[in-house]
Scaffold this motif. Structure first.
Motif, PDB file in Angstrom:
ATOM      1  N   THR A  19      -7.761  -2.304  -4.046  1.00  0.00           N
ATOM      2  CA  THR A  19      -8.398  -1.112  -4.614  1.00  0.00           C
ATOM      3  C   THR A  19      -9.124  -0.311  -3.539  1.00  0.00           C
ATOM      4  N   GLU A  70      -6.568   1.418  -1.158  1.00  0.00           N
ATOM      5  CA  GLU A  70      -5.891   2.536  -1.829  1.00  0.00           C
ATOM      6  C   GLU A  70      -6.818   3.735  -2.006  1.00  0.00           C
ATOM      7  N   GLN A 106      -6.063   7.427  -0.469  1.00  0.00           N
ATOM      8  CA  GLN A 106      -6.025   8.643  -1.294  1.00  0.00           C
ATOM      9  C   GLN A 106      -7.063   9.677  -0.856  1.00  0.00           C
ATOM     10  N   PHE A 153       0.819  -1.196   0.000  1.00  0.00           N
ATOM     11  CA  PHE A 153       0.000   0.000   0.000  1.00  0.00           C
ATOM     12  C   PHE A 153       0.865   1.263   0.000  1.00  0.00           C
ATOM     13  N   THR A 154       0.293   2.348  -0.450  1.00  0.00           N
ATOM     14  CA  THR A 154       0.970   3.643  -0.406  1.00  0.00           C
ATOM     15  C   THR A 154       1.284   3.995   1.057  1.00  0.00           C
TER      16      THR A 154
END
Length: 318
Positions: A309, A312, A316, A12-13
């Motif tokens: 998905t 994330e 975001q 993950f970010t």
């Protein structure tokens, strides 16, 4: 045979670390945020079974997050978001190294200890003359040490917890207060569904700013035992087994097949038919505990991609 989510390998970010527990995988992100993925792994006697249970992760995560929402007025918890049925996102905490187990009935581990002749459990006396599944005069707290991976949880008394400095007395008083409050609410919620909350465990952590919060799962069939209220008294009077909702049916199946997690014992083979029957029991548990029909998530083949998905998108959005 349905596919199962047995392990994940996300990136993950902002990801900083990952911890793989017996049935959950926890990803640490920046800003002290944790992403907890509920897999379909199943454990019993502190051993992870070689086969997973279809939909189990979704079921446990959805029950736990629902129960956190229904108890947050009593006890603060770690939860921030649930962007996917298998995912819970929340605040990073330093976990207390004890599980707060509370019992209203002499069942499961307590009954096995009682049958072995013990009348003291975690420093708490158990009255003479009880039968298995009898109600205790009042609920008792019987803590357990939180085992490291691959080790067994162990019973421990309040006195030993304090003497060994596992938890400070100031914090332990709060843990006991929260445990009893949550159990009262859990008992009330269960009664609305025609169930008796027999016993359960709660886990707590402390946030970076020193707040004690509820973490992990709550009132799920893996952390709790329920009896059906209808017919309880009659079954007790006749000495019959109680109709229950918990993971105990898996433990009993393992015991009947010669496995209790002891050294030298091998996990019995779980047939596809048995695995499917366990999945159906978990769905039954979900519907009985929540009062809602179970809606399966996306097809298992895309489950990992769907989770990635969803997480994330949440990251975001922050």
């Amino acid at each position: 045979m349905q596919q199962t989510l047995m392990q994940t390998d996300f990136h993950f970010t902002g990801q900083q670390d990952v911890y793989r527990g017996k049935v959950r995988e926890v990803y640490t992100l920046a800003n002290d945020v944790l992403v907890m993925i509920a897999t379909d792994r199943i454990s019993a006697f502190d051993v992870v079974m070689p086969k997973g249970i279809p939909s189990k992760g979704q079921i446990l995560n959805q029950i736990a997050t629902k129960m956190m929402a229904e108890t947050e007025d009593l006890v603060p918890n770690w939860l921030m978001a649930t962007p996917h049925p298998n995912v819970a996102i929340g605040k990073a905490c330093e976990p207390f190294k004890v599980e707060m187990v509370i019992r209203a009935y002499m069942a499961g581990h307590a009954a096995r200890e009682y049958k072995a002749g013990k009348r003291m459990l975690c420093g708490v006396p158990m009255p003479e003359g009880l039968k298995e599944n009898d109600r205790f005069p009042e609920p008792i707290i019987t803590p357990a040490t939180k085992a490291e991976q691959g080790e067994h949880d162990e019973d421990i008394s309040r006195e030993d917890i304090l003497a060994r400095g596992i938890v400070s007395e100031e914090d332990y008083v709060v843990l006991e207060k929260y445990t009893r409050a949550l159990f009262v609410r859990g008992t009330e919620l269960a009664a609305k569904r025609g169930l008796l909350l027999v016993d359960t465990k709660y886990e707590f952590g402390k946030t970076a700013d020193g707040e004690i919060v509820l973490i992990d799962e709550i009132h799920t069939p893996d952390s709790s035992r329920y009896f059906y209220a209808d017919g309880y008294e009659e079954r007790q009077a006749k000495g019959e087994a109680q109709k229950q909702l918990s993971k105990e049916f898996v433990r009993q199946w393992l015991i009947s097949n010669g496995f209790q997690g002891l050294e030298g014992q091998s996990v019995p083979e779980m047939s596809e038919e048995y695995v499917e029957s366990v999945s159906q029991r978990y769905i039954e548990l979900y519907e009985a505990i929540t009062g809602s029909s179970f809606q399966k998530g996306r097809v298992q083949e895309t489950l990992a991609a769907d989770i990635a998905t969803a997480v994330e998108q949440w990251i975001q959005s922050q």
